[in-house]
Write a protein that holds these residues in place. Structure first.
Motif, PDB file in Angstrom:
ATOM      1  N   UNK A  76       0.821  -1.203   0.000  1.00 10.15           N
ATOM      2  CA  UNK A  76       0.000   0.000   0.000  1.00 10.15           C
ATOM      3  C   UNK A  76       0.863   1.264   0.000  1.00 10.15           C
ATOM      4  N   UNK A  80       0.658   4.886  -2.937  1.00 10.95           N
ATOM      5  CA  UNK A  80       0.182   6.238  -2.563  1.00 10.95           C
ATOM      6  C   UNK A  80      -0.207   7.104  -3.754  1.00 10.95           C
ATOM      7  N   UNK A  83      -3.398   5.954  -5.254  1.00 10.55           N
ATOM      8  CA  UNK A  83      -4.553   6.199  -4.379  1.00 10.55           C
ATOM      9  C   UNK A  83      -4.974   7.665  -4.427  1.00 10.55           C
ATOM     10  N   UNK A 107     -13.073  10.947   6.786  1.00 10.38           N
ATOM     11  CA  UNK A 107     -12.100   9.976   7.312  1.00 10.38           C
ATOM     12  C   UNK A 107     -10.768  10.000   6.560  1.00 10.38           C
ATOM     13  N   UNK A 108     -10.849   9.916   5.226  1.00  9.49           N
ATOM     14  CA  UNK A 108      -9.611   9.826   4.443  1.00  9.49           C
ATOM     15  C   UNK A 108      -8.783  11.117   4.492  1.00  9.49           C
ATOM     16  N   UNK A 111      -7.014  10.997   7.933  1.00 11.85           N
ATOM     17  CA  UNK A 111      -6.064   9.934   8.233  1.00 11.85           C
ATOM     18  C   UNK A 111      -5.108   9.609   7.088  1.00 11.85           C
ATOM     19  N   UNK A 112      -5.522   9.839   5.842  1.00 16.27           N
ATOM     20  CA  UNK A 112      -4.617   9.560   4.726  1.00 16.27           C
ATOM     21  C   UNK A 112      -3.823  10.808   4.342  1.00 16.27           C
ATOM     22  N   UNK A 156     -17.361  10.975  -0.663  1.00 19.04           N
ATOM     23  CA  UNK A 156     -16.228  10.394   0.041  1.00 19.04           C
ATOM     24  C   UNK A 156     -15.025  10.269  -0.894  1.00 19.04           C
ATOM     25  N   UNK A 157     -15.293   9.893  -2.146  1.00 17.73           N
ATOM     26  CA  UNK A 157     -14.220   9.754  -3.128  1.00 17.73           C
ATOM     27  C   UNK A 157     -13.674  11.135  -3.516  1.00 17.73           C
ATOM     28  N   UNK A 160     -10.807  13.316  -1.710  1.00 19.09           N
ATOM     29  CA  UNK A 160      -9.368  13.182  -1.985  1.00 19.09           C
ATOM     30  C   UNK A 160      -9.010  13.818  -3.327  1.00 19.09           C
TER      31      UNK A 160
ATOM     32  N   UNK B 380      -6.833   5.412   0.374  1.00 15.82           N
ATOM     33  CA  UNK B 380      -5.460   5.730   0.761  1.00 15.82           C
ATOM     34  C   UNK B 380      -5.128   5.423   2.203  1.00 15.82           C
ATOM     35  N   UNK B 385      -4.336   1.334   9.354  1.00 12.99           N
ATOM     36  CA  UNK B 385      -5.449   2.274   9.548  1.00 12.99           C
ATOM     37  C   UNK B 385      -6.786   1.621   9.215  1.00 12.99           C
TER      38      UNK B 385
END
Lengths: 267, 471
Positions: A76, A80, A83, A107-108, A111-112, A156-157, A160, B380, B385
């Motif tokens: 993963x 990056x 993603x 969330x993303x 945290x991402x 949600x998508x 990012x 991601x 996580x």
């Protein structure tokens, strides 16, 4: 046209079954491409390969300069850039059941991307508002209708800000009015410069909202072009079959697993 | 300090909880222990132990000497340090009154069911007789139910020590004791085979007590004195002149024949025992949850070898009785580590329940739809996580209700640890039931305490289930 997403000679087997036998596909910035085919043609496998959820045997996938090679999926941490570039909206939406709508969207980024929660919350509100579901911000996924859940999944998508958006059968749970609204949303995303790849068997929807359709049959793209050409004057038998039997092509809507502690037989 | 082990569930006149102060024990074995301790210049300290576990417990050092109507036998002498006999008992046959003329001896009981306490000399005799005459030996875990079943017709005779037979006759009756004894045997103290020196000191103390009449006074006090003891004492190189004249078997005024009319005096001790049960259950559950989480995580995320090892642990633990596991941890491992009983109990239950908990967590983790995990990855989130933010929180909700149910089960399973000498609620109840001579009141009190602990938890489990069943 700049090739944001390039798929070359994509081959993929599941067990002993050959699913894809050399798929070539290109999606440009600002373009809505409909990937069409009957049930089991391999549309979902193409999307899953691009999203690095499924390994493929040969060929290559390039997204915004990032190249995915055949063979085992990379770690993963090495994915990056992919993603950040590719967002995928699943057929069953796959919202996180324990989080509210606004938490799902935020969330993303938190945290991402390491954003502060306030900043992520602001963005989430903005996205939900632009998709017309701001009123449902504090609801839980199971309280949403199919159309609302889908718009939350899109938000949600988009949180990012991906340049490529993949969608799997987005119209399967929508009534006609909602389909039209989804169509305008997709057009708006394309206008922002994103490339969209929509797996669907919905001929009417593709005809109305796609810039280009690609017909997937027997593991290859048998014909592609502008929808008014491909869908009105099909040159390939597989396309004719798809147009003839919309009922037979209807994909069984993937059942969302009931969220229950009694579901032991599936555990 | 002289730590001595006995089973208060065996009851009077051997060892029983004192009806006046249930935290204390009394009985002739208690007084003999005190007498031995005195002559060694030590303080006696009682250690409760299941009667059938006296020998392994004394070998692993739980106490210095076992004194609880332990029978003399060649096997015992070969395996442990055994004192001189301090009491001679007779194996007597009890039958229903109408059978008195026809069942006079074991030989008359071919094809009949004859009951006794398991693991005793009487049981060995019944087994041998059974091979010869087709008599059917029936083994019991206690010495009260054989007589109850004799009266109700489930068995045709009971072969047991005269002390026990006469006690049952006084308490419940419904049978007669044949005058001709089937055999005689002796009670001895049992010590670790590694401790012959203490055995010799105890022998000296016993001989002195035979000589100066203090042992006789104890037996007379408990109503079990008879002239067989005189001969026994004489055989232990004791001058016969020092002994008083024989007397018939006395009545037994101090025996607790008052039945259950003072149940409230047992309540504080029962509550204390309930505290042990709760503490034991909570500590075991803490181990089970912590270890269960690690095992579940290891089985889902670990390398193949670790997965195989953990699967083996889970299957072996779930496939064997927890009773066996407790024995192995407490007695089996005592050569390597000598765990205190309570710690062994916590570990035994904890390790056992960890296997069950890990299966709950594994099932819960695997119940989270794969597409949610994939959605999280495409957003991601790192593998860690995904587990922390998406998979674990949802799995925890799925696991809470079955976990609560398991805790209720653990609360009840904790009664099994009495086999490794921990006195918790059930064992304490059994001790008092023996004391009172009835299970009615102690059983009711015990049930109330268990229900008071488990009902709120069951209720909580049902609420959790409803709340998160996604209805």
């Amino acid at each position: 046209m700049s090739g944001l997403l390039l798929v070359r000679e994509l081959r993929l087997s599941l067990g002993t079954r050959e699913i894809l036998r050399g798929v070539d596909l290109e999606v440009s910035a600002g373009e809505v491409c409909a990937l069409m085919g009957i049930s089991g043609a391999g549309k979902t496998s193409v999307l899953r390969s691009i999203a690095a959820l499924q390994r493929f045997e040969s060929g290559s996938i390039a997204v915004n300069g990032f190249r995915l090679a055949p063979g085992p999926l990379p770690r993963e941490s090495r994915l990056r850039p992919l993603r950040r570039s590719v967002g995928m909206v699943f057929q069953a939406h796959s919202l996180f059941e324990h989080l509210t709508v606004i938490e799902n969207v935020g969330l993303a980024p938190v945290h991402a991307l390491g954003w502060a929660p306030e900043r992520a919350g602001d963005l989430a509100h903005k996205l939900l508002a632009s998709l017309g579901v701001a009123a449902r911000a504090d609801a839980f996924p199971r309280q949403l209708s199919g159309g609302e859940a889908q718009r939350v999944a899109i938000a949600r998508v988009l949180a990012l800000d991906p340049v490529v958006v993949l969608m799997d059968e987005p119209t399967s749970a929508l009534d006609p009015a909602r389909r039209a609204a989804l169509g305008s949303t997709l057009r708006a995303l394309a206008r922002e410069g994103r490339g969209l790849l929509i797996a669907t068997h919905d001929v009417e929807f593709a005809g109305a909202h796609a810039d280009r359709v690609a017909i997937l049959a027997s593991g290859v793209v048998v014909e592609q072009g502008r929808p008014d050409e491909v869908l009105t004057r099909p040159s390939h038998e597989a396309t004719r079959e798809l147009l003839r039997t919309p009922e037979a092509a209807t994909e069984a809507t993937e059942a969302v697993r009931p969220w229950s502690i009694h579901g032991k037989e599936h555990m | 300090m002289l730590r001595w082990g006995g089973d208060a569930e065996g009851g009077a006149p051997f060892v029983e909880a004192d009806p006046a102060d249930p935290a204390q024990v009394r009985g002739f074995d208690v007084e003999i222990a005190a007498l031995i301790a005195r002559s060694l210049g030590r303080e006696p300290q009682f250690v409760q132990v299941g009667w059938s576990c006296i020998e392994p417990s004394v070998e692993r050092g739980d106490f210095d000497i076992g004194l609880s109507g332990v029978e003399d036998s060649p096997a015992r002498r070969a395996e442990h340090s055994v004192t001189i006999p301090y009491y001679e008992f007779r194996e007597v046959l009890a039958v229903r009154p109408p059978d008195r003329p026809r069942f006079r001896a074991l030989a008359d009981l071919g094809g009949r069911r004859v009951a006794t306490l398991g693991g005793t000399m009487a049981y060995q005799m019944l087994l041998e007789e059974g091979r010869r005459t087709g008599l059917v030996p029936v083994s019991y875990d206690d010495d009260v139910h054989p007589y109850a079943d004799l009266a109700s017709g489930r068995v045709d005779a009971v072969l047991l020590d005269d002390i026990i037979a006469e006690r049952s006759l006084r308490r419940t009756g419904g049978f007669v004791i044949q005058p001709q004894p089937v055999a005689t045997g002796h009670y001895v103290g049992v010590l670790s085979r590694a401790n012959p020196a203490l055995r010799d000191s105890v022998n000296a103390a016993l001989r002195a007590a035979m000589r100066n009449g203090s042992l006789e006074r104890i037996f007379r006090h408990w109503g079990v004195w008879n002239e067989s003891q005189l001969e026994l004492f004489a055989r232990q190189e004791v001058s016969a002149g020092a002994l008083s004249s024989p007397s018939p078997v006395g009545r037994a005024p101090p025996l607790s024949e008052a039945k259950g009319d003072r149940g409230e005096v047992y309540l504080p001790a029962l509550l204390r025992a309930a505290g042990i049960t709760v503490l034991l259950s909570c500590l075991s559950m803490a181990i089970a949850v912590g270890l269960g989480l690690l095992v579940a995580a290891g089985r889902i995320y670990g390398p193949a070898l670790m997965r195989a090892g953990l699967a083996t642990y889970v299957e072996v633990t779930r496939g064997t009785p927890v009773l066996l596991q407790l024995f192995v941890i407490y007695y089996g491992l005592s050569g390597l580590v000598r765990l205190p009983a309570f710690l062994a109990a916590v570990l035994g239950l904890g390790l056992n329940y960890a296997a069950y908990e890990s299966e709950i967590y594994r099932a819960a983790l695997e119940a989270i739809p794969r597409s949610q995990l994939e959605a999280a990855r495409t957003l991601g989130l790192s593998e860690r996580q995904v587990l922390r933010l998406v998979r674990a929180p949802q799995a925890l909700r799925l696991a809470l209700a079955p976990m609560t149910n398991d805790f209720v089960a653990l609360l009840k399973d904790s009664s099994l640890v009495s086999v490794i000498t921990v006195v918790e609620l059930t064992k304490q109840t059994a001790i008092y039931a023996t004391n009172v001579g009835s299970w009615a009141l102690p059983g009711l009190l015990c049930a109330i305490v268990y229900l008071a602990l488990s009902l709120p938890l069951s209720h909580l489990a049902r609420r959790l289930e409803r709340r998160w069943s996604g209805a």
